[in-house]
Design an enzyme around this catalytic site. Sequence first.
Site, PDB file in Angstrom:
ATOM      1  N   LYS A 107       0.968  -1.198  -0.086  1.00 56.97           N
ATOM      2  CA  LYS A 107       0.110  -0.114  -0.012  1.00 56.97           C
ATOM      3  C   LYS A 107       0.757   1.311   0.089  1.00 56.97           C
ATOM      4  CE  LYS A 107      -4.688   1.054   0.176  1.00 56.97           C
ATOM      5  NZ  LYS A 107      -5.647   0.148  -0.293  1.00 56.97           N
TER       6      LYS A 107
HETATM    7  P1  NAD Z   1     -12.765   8.268  -2.789  1.00 57.00           P
HETATM    8  O1  NAD Z   1     -11.842   9.236  -2.485  1.00 57.00           O
HETATM    9  O2  NAD Z   1     -13.302   8.056  -4.060  1.00 57.00           O
HETATM   10  O3  NAD Z   1     -14.196   8.724  -1.984  1.00 57.00           O
HETATM   11  C1  NAD Z   1     -14.417   8.636  -0.463  1.00 57.00           C
HETATM   12  C2  NAD Z   1     -15.581   9.538  -0.240  1.00 57.00           C
HETATM   13  O4  NAD Z   1     -15.607   9.634   1.173  1.00 57.00           O
HETATM   14  C3  NAD Z   1     -15.546  10.711  -0.747  1.00 57.00           C
HETATM   15  O5  NAD Z   1     -16.631  11.171  -1.277  1.00 57.00           O
HETATM   16  C4  NAD Z   1     -15.262  11.738   0.412  1.00 57.00           C
HETATM   17  O6  NAD Z   1     -15.889  12.899   0.398  1.00 57.00           O
HETATM   18  C5  NAD Z   1     -16.139  10.794   1.671  1.00 57.00           C
HETATM   19  N1  NAD Z   1     -15.404  11.088   2.869  1.00 57.00           N
HETATM   20  C6  NAD Z   1     -14.321  11.373   3.262  1.00 57.00           C
HETATM   21  N2  NAD Z   1     -14.216  11.519   4.578  1.00 57.00           N
HETATM   22  C7  NAD Z   1     -15.447  11.322   4.971  1.00 57.00           C
HETATM   23  C8  NAD Z   1     -16.128  11.446   6.313  1.00 57.00           C
HETATM   24  N3  NAD Z   1     -15.307  11.701   7.452  1.00 57.00           N
HETATM   25  N4  NAD Z   1     -17.215  10.974   6.463  1.00 57.00           N
HETATM   26  C9  NAD Z   1     -18.162  10.823   5.581  1.00 57.00           C
HETATM   27  N5  NAD Z   1     -17.504  10.764   4.170  1.00 57.00           N
HETATM   28  C10 NAD Z   1     -16.109  11.118   3.973  1.00 57.00           C
HETATM   29  O7  NAD Z   1     -12.364   6.945  -2.202  1.00 57.00           O
HETATM   30  P2  NAD Z   1     -12.491   5.386  -2.531  1.00 57.00           P
HETATM   31  O8  NAD Z   1     -11.738   5.071  -3.612  1.00 57.00           O
HETATM   32  O9  NAD Z   1     -14.135   5.245  -2.939  1.00 57.00           O
HETATM   33  O10 NAD Z   1     -12.401   4.590  -1.019  1.00 57.00           O
HETATM   34  C11 NAD Z   1     -13.111   4.628   0.022  1.00 57.00           C
HETATM   35  C12 NAD Z   1     -12.565   3.233   0.655  1.00 57.00           C
HETATM   36  O11 NAD Z   1     -12.677   1.991   0.073  1.00 57.00           O
HETATM   37  C13 NAD Z   1     -11.310   3.457   1.551  1.00 57.00           C
HETATM   38  O12 NAD Z   1     -11.213   2.866   2.698  1.00 57.00           O
HETATM   39  C14 NAD Z   1     -10.566   2.648   0.498  1.00 57.00           C
HETATM   40  O13 NAD Z   1      -9.304   2.166   1.085  1.00 57.00           O
HETATM   41  C15 NAD Z   1     -11.577   1.499   0.226  1.00 57.00           C
HETATM   42  N6  NAD Z   1     -11.152   0.721  -1.060  1.00 57.00           N
HETATM   43  C16 NAD Z   1     -11.110   1.523  -2.551  1.00 57.00           C
HETATM   44  C17 NAD Z   1     -11.027   0.842  -3.392  1.00 57.00           C
HETATM   45  C18 NAD Z   1     -10.907   1.481  -4.879  1.00 57.00           C
HETATM   46  O14 NAD Z   1     -10.856   0.626  -6.007  1.00 57.00           O
HETATM   47  N7  NAD Z   1     -11.117   2.737  -5.128  1.00 57.00           N
HETATM   48  C19 NAD Z   1     -10.887  -0.541  -3.366  1.00 57.00           C
HETATM   49  C20 NAD Z   1     -10.805  -1.101  -2.209  1.00 57.00           C
HETATM   50  C21 NAD Z   1     -10.999  -0.451  -1.032  1.00 57.00           C
END
Ligand code: NAD
Length: 474
Positions: A107
């Site tokens: 990561k």
């Molecule tokens: P992203 O940046 O696209 O979206 C995150 C969202 O959460 C945003 O809309 C943001 O405004 C919101 N957010 C941030 N802080 C917040 C808070 N305190 N309360 C409520 N909402 C809040 O990120 P993502 O890629 O969707 O990732 C989200 C989660 O999924 C993370 O834990 C990431 O590790 C996990 N994840 C992502 C992927 C991927 O392919 N992108 C894969 C596996 C896991």
Amino acid sequence: MASGQEPGFRESVNLLFDRAARHMDLPPGLVEKIRVVNSTYTVRFGVKLRGDIHTFTGYRSVHSEHAEPVKGGIRFALGVNQNEVEALAALMTYKCALVEVPFGGSKGGLTIDPRQWDADELERITRRFAFELIKRDLIHPSQNVPAPDMGTGEREMAWIADQYHRMNTTDIDARACVTGKPLNAGGIRGRVEATGRGVQYAIRDFFRHRDDMKLAGLEGGLAGKRIVVQGLGNVGYHAAKFLQEEDDCLIVGVIERDGAVVNDKGLDIETLSGHLRHHGGVAKYPHGKYTQNGAAVLEEECDILIPAALEGVINNDNADRIRARLVVEAANGPTTAAADEILRKKGVVVIPDMYANAGGVTVSYFEWVKNLSHIRFGRMQRRQEEARQELIIEALEKMTGKTFPDELRGGFISGADELTLVRSGLDDTMRGAYGTMRHVWHARRQDDKDFDLRTAAYIIAIERVAESYKSLGL
Ligand code: NAD
């Protein structure tokens, strides 16, 4: 976030790991070897921006190299720190093992608020960070392959791919150095939606098993189930959209940075997401009730709670008040080890992160394979498949003297394109992993009513990593 008295994220992952390891009969030395993070590289670099030099701190952590390349996203967020990156790297190892993606766990992260910089500035920062990692082979098609995570997406991955290519001009496999790229830079159809799509497939699979639903106190089909989602970013948006549009679920609450909106009759995700993009928050969304206290909406009565933003949001402080029957961990580490204990005692079923959000890494694996084979999936077979189906129709019509129904012809004939194949591979992966997980879950529950899906997931992952280490001669 978890309260100050609770262990940090990495410690929490270790506690959950240890709980599973106690159910296994492995040499303690091997358990320790699997648990520890192999290495973490910290980089501090300066970029001249707005007339001044700004110093940034970034990390790339490798948890386990039992399979290579190692794989894991790059996160851009102010909260990024070594502890978090290491916890996320460990989860990547277990996730890949669970869904049989042949990668080790890694990561990366950069401590930055990406919203404070414009696109040109972010490009310079990203390229500089990538340069530091590439020159140490911490980004490399056969050693370490990043992907998007919170705060990053296709755009950042395209910059990283281009930076690698500039530094390795004769590497024919350069594009495989990173996944989650846009299509025109070697990406694959279906990667952007993949994690959310995987969340949908995970929930569908859970709902295919009456026994499992019963344990969560749920019945009936998915249609009409009430869902609260935290975080309407890449993962949360796609999961909520697909569940609403294709499975007729009601998204009754959405929590974002600036608060939450609720609507008992369901929120239209497409419209809400447009509002969020436009206004930078959910406040003033006209078709729901807004509250500044987003955290309180996690505790709303609903069937399914999908945390899809940050780690540690279900913790010692609020776990007792969670009223959802099923928690689906779309984010990594949203439930602390202490909260996990509380939820289990309350009979809330948790579909663990390492399974629920594995759709992203699964399709990243497909993208990596596509990059190495230098050909789009389905390109060779699609028309040949169609021709064969045409022949079958012709034969059927000749044999029966009847005409093949027009309304079925299109669906019967059409050969699979890349998106269809990606979704099929993802569905197969999610169903396969769920089947293995629930088998262990139910078998162990016979003697231990406290035994949960997360422990089952860890046991399967640890067993597979242990097997790799054993065959490596450790
Ligand atoms: P992203 O940046 O696209 O979206 C995150 C969202 O959460 C945003 O809309 C943001 O405004 C919101 N957010 C941030 N802080 C917040 C808070 N305190 N309360 C409520 N909402 C809040 O990120 P993502 O890629 O969707 O990732 C989200 C989660 O999924 C993370 O834990 C990431 O590790 C996990 N994840 C992502 C992927 C991927 O392919 N992108 C894969 C596996 C896991």
